[in-house]
Design an enzyme around this catalytic site. Structure first.
Site, PDB file in Angstrom:
ATOM      1  N   ASN A   9       0.865  -1.182   0.000  1.00  0.00           N
ATOM      2  CA  ASN A   9       0.000   0.000   0.000  1.00  0.00           C
ATOM      3  C   ASN A   9       0.899   1.228   0.000  1.00  0.00           C
ATOM      4  O   ASN A   9       1.484   1.571   1.020  1.00  0.00           O
ATOM      5  CB  ASN A   9      -0.899  -0.021   1.245  1.00  0.00           C
ATOM      6  CG  ASN A   9      -1.753   1.230   1.351  1.00  0.00           C
ATOM      7  OD1 ASN A   9      -1.858   1.992   0.392  1.00  0.00           O
ATOM      8  ND2 ASN A   9      -2.360   1.438   2.509  1.00  0.00           N
ATOM      9  N   HIS A  96      -9.850   0.589   4.411  1.00  0.00           N
ATOM     10  CA  HIS A  96      -8.550   0.751   5.083  1.00  0.00           C
ATOM     11  C   HIS A  96      -8.743   1.642   6.307  1.00  0.00           C
ATOM     12  O   HIS A  96      -9.572   2.557   6.296  1.00  0.00           O
ATOM     13  CB  HIS A  96      -7.528   1.370   4.115  1.00  0.00           C
ATOM     14  CG  HIS A  96      -6.146   1.400   4.698  1.00  0.00           C
ATOM     15  ND1 HIS A  96      -5.718   2.407   5.527  1.00  0.00           N
ATOM     16  CD2 HIS A  96      -5.124   0.526   4.603  1.00  0.00           C
ATOM     17  CE1 HIS A  96      -4.480   2.152   5.908  1.00  0.00           C
ATOM     18  NE2 HIS A  96      -4.094   1.014   5.360  1.00  0.00           N
ATOM     19  N   SER A 210       2.877  -2.293  10.483  1.00  0.00           N
ATOM     20  CA  SER A 210       4.305  -2.224  10.800  1.00  0.00           C
ATOM     21  C   SER A 210       5.076  -3.497  10.455  1.00  0.00           C
ATOM     22  O   SER A 210       5.986  -3.902  11.182  1.00  0.00           O
ATOM     23  CB  SER A 210       4.513  -1.843  12.272  1.00  0.00           C
ATOM     24  OG  SER A 210       4.003  -0.538  12.503  1.00  0.00           O
TER      25      SER A 210
HETATM   26  C1  PEP Z   1      -1.045  -0.092   5.767  1.00  0.00           C
HETATM   27  O1  PEP Z   1      -0.985   0.994   5.221  1.00  0.00           O
HETATM   28  O2  PEP Z   1      -1.983  -0.841   5.508  1.00  0.00           O
HETATM   29  C2  PEP Z   1       0.012  -0.465   6.707  1.00  0.00           C
HETATM   30  C3  PEP Z   1      -0.051  -1.618   7.298  1.00  0.00           C
HETATM   31  O3  PEP Z   1       1.025   0.461   6.914  1.00  0.00           O
HETATM   32  P1  PEP Z   1       2.430   0.183   7.684  1.00  0.00           P
HETATM   33  O4  PEP Z   1       2.989  -1.089   7.102  1.00  0.00           O
HETATM   34  O5  PEP Z   1       3.250   1.378   7.362  1.00  0.00           O
HETATM   35  O6  PEP Z   1       2.108   0.028   9.136  1.00  0.00           O
END
Ligand code: PEP
Length: 249
Positions: A9, A96, A210
């Site tokens: 994403n 999301h 993360s």
């Molecule tokens: C996301 O945008 O769905 C996401 C999980 O972001 P990150 O990996 O930066 O936590």
């Protein structure tokens, strides 16, 4: 067999020229793996550039980060499913956490979007997950069941098999604090039970929040996870090529 799915994403990063440069770096360093797919969710303006760059690689797919439920009309700034499909999208994120919590998207809107995406023959990736307050209040399962019910109610097993679920605890997104594989697995099992009661058999359930090169090994060792949805760590093509190569056959 469910193929592993690694979904990137890109949020509000990488315009068309950046996206082409990214894929120029990524494609030579990532050969197809029989057991997995890699999906890219660029900003809408970069969708066509991504779709063109990955044409001829059936293991790779482009998708849109959000859609409107109407197929066309006076909805300034929104993108309809048929328009996204024309630009090369074959999947769409729905619900999301940033759509829900920054833009105030409701469960009812999420439900309309899932149906629009399915109707347009794209694969919906329905994102669900609890806030920190909900986790601390021990209502995680209740929240996730509510979001599943709102988004997917009334769909038969065959249709549910075309959906991907991404369990993304809100407190883990972009915070550097991921759920443990064990914590994620508890929620994944609930999601799978919810789906199987409705006749689904092969719906993939991803974890997001993360995920990075340091924790991907440990996360994927947990067999409840059919893959991951990744924000920040998907923005560097070399790191992403390494991440999606994790757990070789
Ligand atoms: C996301 O945008 O769905 C996401 C999980 O972001 P990150 O990996 O930066 O936590």
């Amino acid at each position: 067999m469910r193929r592993l799915l690694f979904a990137a994403n890109w949020k509000m990063h990488l315009g068309p020229a950046d996206a082409r440069g990214y894929l120029d770096a990524f494609l030579p360093s990532y050969a197809p793996h029989a057991d997995r797919e890699v999906w890219f969710f660029p900003p809408a303006v970069s969708l066509e550039a991504v779709a063109r760059a990955i044409a001829g690689r059936p293991d790779l797919r482009a998708g849109i980060q959000d859609v409107h439920w109407e197929p066309k009309g006076a909805f300034t700034g929104a993108v309809a499913v048929p328009l996204a499909a024309q630009a090369g999208a074959r999947a769409a994120l729905v619900g999301h956490s940033e759509r829900r919590h920054v833009f105030g998207e409701t469960d009812a809107e999420t439900a309309r979007k899932v149906r629009a995406v399915l109707g347009g023959q794209l694969a919906p990736v329905l994102c669900v997950g609890e806030t920190l307050a909900e986790r601390e209040g021990r209502t995680t399962i209740e929240v996730v069941r509510r979001q599943l019910g709102a988004g997917l109610d009334g769909l038969d097993g065959g249709t549910l098999d075309r959906v991907v679920i991404a369990y993304e605890p809100v407190w883990a997104i972009g915070t550097g604090r991921n759920a443990t594989p064990q914590d994620a697995a508890v929620v994944h099992r609930e999601i799978r039970e919810w789906l199987s009661k409705r006749g689904a058999g092969v719906t993939r359930v991803l974890y997001g929040g993360s995920v990075n090169l340091k924790n991907i090994d440990e996360l994927l060792r947990e067999r409840e996870l059919d893959g991951v949805l990744v924000g920040g760590a998907s923005l560097d093509p070399d790191g992403w090529a390494q991440l999606v190569s994790t757990r070789e056959l």
